[in-house]
Design a protein around this motif. Structure first.
Motif, PDB file in Angstrom:
ATOM      1  N   THR A  66      -0.487   1.642 -11.282  1.00  0.00           N
ATOM      2  CA  THR A  66      -0.188   0.734 -10.167  1.00  0.00           C
ATOM      3  C   THR A  66       0.450   1.464  -8.996  1.00  0.00           C
ATOM      4  N   THR A 121       0.303   4.963  -5.935  1.00  0.00           N
ATOM      5  CA  THR A 121      -0.595   5.516  -4.915  1.00  0.00           C
ATOM      6  C   THR A 121      -0.393   7.022  -4.805  1.00  0.00           C
ATOM      7  N   ASP A 128      -5.749   7.969  -3.339  1.00  0.00           N
ATOM      8  CA  ASP A 128      -5.447   6.609  -3.781  1.00  0.00           C
ATOM      9  C   ASP A 128      -6.637   6.181  -4.631  1.00  0.00           C
ATOM     10  N   ARG A 166      -6.479   0.775  -5.046  1.00  0.00           N
ATOM     11  CA  ARG A 166      -5.067   0.978  -4.732  1.00  0.00           C
ATOM     12  C   ARG A 166      -4.896   1.531  -3.321  1.00  0.00           C
ATOM     13  N   TYR A 190      -2.189  -3.121  -4.567  1.00  0.00           N
ATOM     14  CA  TYR A 190      -3.376  -2.945  -5.406  1.00  0.00           C
ATOM     15  C   TYR A 190      -4.115  -4.258  -5.663  1.00  0.00           C
TER      16      TYR A 190
END
Length: 295
Positions: free
Chosen positions: A42, A44, A65, A69, A203
């Motif tokens: 979850t 980046t 990323d 996300r 996300y």
């Protein structure tokens, strides 16, 4: 040394169509020595700002990323949020970078992607750092992550969002308020709420779909496949474990050292899942592995 990265995009493909993947790039763009830094489920690519700054003199550091996300597109079909799709996207990105080899720093999910790519024949991965992840993932960690993954959370203020992220990231260990802000600023994005501007998570909440559809049989098959890939990795591998990790056990770490080809491990004290590599002592672990003697 640049205080912020360059932002790039590469077009990738899934069975549902095309999507763009964002990546944050540090260091000399002509440097043929590339370090790929790939984040957790979850998170980046901005998670790696500190370590990227530290290593951008020796490397062109590229922090994507992962699709769904950050600045990347969301997939049309959420069942594409799985490791094989992520591996395919990384192969496309490496081709864009114009290099034949990369070193890899993968945290949690980013480590699973790295293992999956590094274990393939003719893999471009030369060295692999696995940050608090292995072929076997403890069920308790899966339950913990599943409890918050994909929840439709909204915050009235940016500060409220930061406080929430600090709570669910408590296992990262001690950080200053400034470090928490730097770590989590990219995780929040402005969204239009019923009463005006609010803050939400960066996300696609639909990435919880394949996570929740995973059965016990699928977990067992995936673990077996991951062990096979891990044992095939030819290059140097460093397994970094948070001493209080609920995802990577000491037993699994020891098994990785025993079963792998060139594997060693190090444990980070006072941290769970997962070390953030913001603390200088953690950055030093990465530097020693990637640019130390024999690099």
């Amino acid at each position: 040394m640049s205080a912020s990265p360059r932002l790039g995009f590469v077009q990738c493909i899934s069975p549902a169509g095309l999507h763009r993947m964002a990546y944050h790039e540090w260091g000399d763009p002509a440097n043929p020595r590339v370090l790929m830094c790939v984040h957790g489920l979850t998170r980046t690519g901005r998670d790696f700002d500190t370590v990227a700054r530290a290593l951008s003199g020796e490397y062109r550091v590229v922090c994507p990323d992962v699709v769904g996300r950050g600045r990347s597109d969301w997939l049309l079909n959420p069942r594409g949020y799985v490791v094989p799709q992520y591996v395919a996207d990384m192969v496309t990105l490496i081709a864009r970078l114009g290099v034949e080899q990369v070193d890899w720093f993968g945290t949690s999910m980013g480590g699973l992607i790295g293992m999956s790519l590094a274990g393939l024949p003719k893999s471009p991965v030369r060295k692999l750092l696995l940050n608090d992840v292995g072929p076997r993932i403890a069920p308790s960690a899966v339950e913990r992550i599943g409890a918050y993954l994909g929840l439709p959370v909204r915050f009235k203020t940016f500060e409220e969002g930061l406080a929430y992220l600090q709570t669910i990231g408590a296992s990262f260990g001690r950080h200053t308020p400034e470090q928490w802000r730097e770590l989590n600023s990219a995780i929040l994005k402005p969204v239009q709420g019923a009463e005006g501007l609010e803050w939400g998570l960066h996300y696609d909440p639909a990435m919880a779909v394949p996570f929740r559809e995973t059965t016990a049989d699928m977990v067992a098959a995936g673990e077996a496949a991951m062990w096979n890939l891990f044992q095939a990795i030819p290059g140097p591998t460093l397994v970094v474990r948070g001493a209080h990790s609920d995802l990577l056990t000491r037993e699994t770490t020891a098994e990785m050292v025993a079963r792998g080809k060139q594997v060693r491990s190090v444990e980070v004290p006072d941290v769970g899942h997962a070390p953030t590599f913001v603390d200088p002592s953690q950055v030093a672990i990465a530097r020693e592995f990637f640019v130390g003697t024999g690099a």
